[in-house]
Design an enzyme around this catalytic site. Structure first.
Site: not given
Length: 195
Positions: A102-103, A106, A157
């Site tokens: 997930h990071e 980003h 997100e």
């Protein structure tokens, strides 16, 4: 538009400055995780980002951060910080890798830089007028404080979630691990989503 034109060296410098600020202002303490556990997580992390556009810029940092609790976040330039509490909340290596994926989403989407620029009209104006990365760096000298309070938009997100799900599937890992891990800290924190 502006975020895509910020040189990666400038972004990395901002990330290093932010991490140093967070360390020096005692938001973080040295990790208490064993070197063996850190090594296993790093190996999985390296496999996840291998071959991605930002591949050579990734750096994984472990920190003990009782005030923050279970969390992970991306700094500008490819540094990802994961707290000891997040690793401890995870019940499997796949869950840790899921939050790191997930990071990575980003980082690959440059959400941190985009968020900083959206929150800083001065930075955008200076960068747009001068196209000067040095001016941008000066304009966002307060980046550590901004990052310490960062909450990404729902759009960011969602993009990071979608990116993570695709990345996990490519590596034969279940995207369900991310949702399972996020439910645990959220339940303990009154429903607030971490990471």
């Amino acid at each position: 538009y502006v975020a895509a034109r910020v040189p990666i060296a400038t972004e990395e410098a901002l990330g290093e400055r932010a991490l140093a600020w967070l360390d020096n202002n005692e938001w973080f303490r040295p990790t208490q995780l064993s070197p063996d556990l850190q090594g296993r997580i790093r190996q999985g992390f390296d496999e996840l980002h291998g071959g991605l556009p930002m591949d050579t810029h990734y750096r994984l940092e472990f920190r003990d951060a009782p005030a923050i609790g279970p969390n992970a976040f991306a700094l500008p330039g490819g540094t990802i910080v994961i707290t000891d509490a997040m690793v401890k909340v995870a019940e499997s290596p796949e869950e840790v890798l899921a939050v790191l994926a997930h990071e990575i989403g980003h980082v690959e989407r440059r959400h941190t830089m985009r968020h900083m620029l959206q929150d800083s009209a001065v930075a955008v104006s200076v960068a747009a007028i001068t196209s000067d990365a040095a001016s941008l760096s000066v304009a966002v000298a307060g980046v550590p404080v901004v990052l310490a309070r960062t909450r990404y938009s729902r759009e960011f997100e969602s993009e990071a979630d979608d990116y993570a799900f695709r990345l996990l599937k490519q590596h034969g890992l279940s995207p369900a691990a991310f949702a399972t891990l996020m439910e645990r800290p959220a339940a303990k924190n009154g429903g607030a989503r971490e990471a």
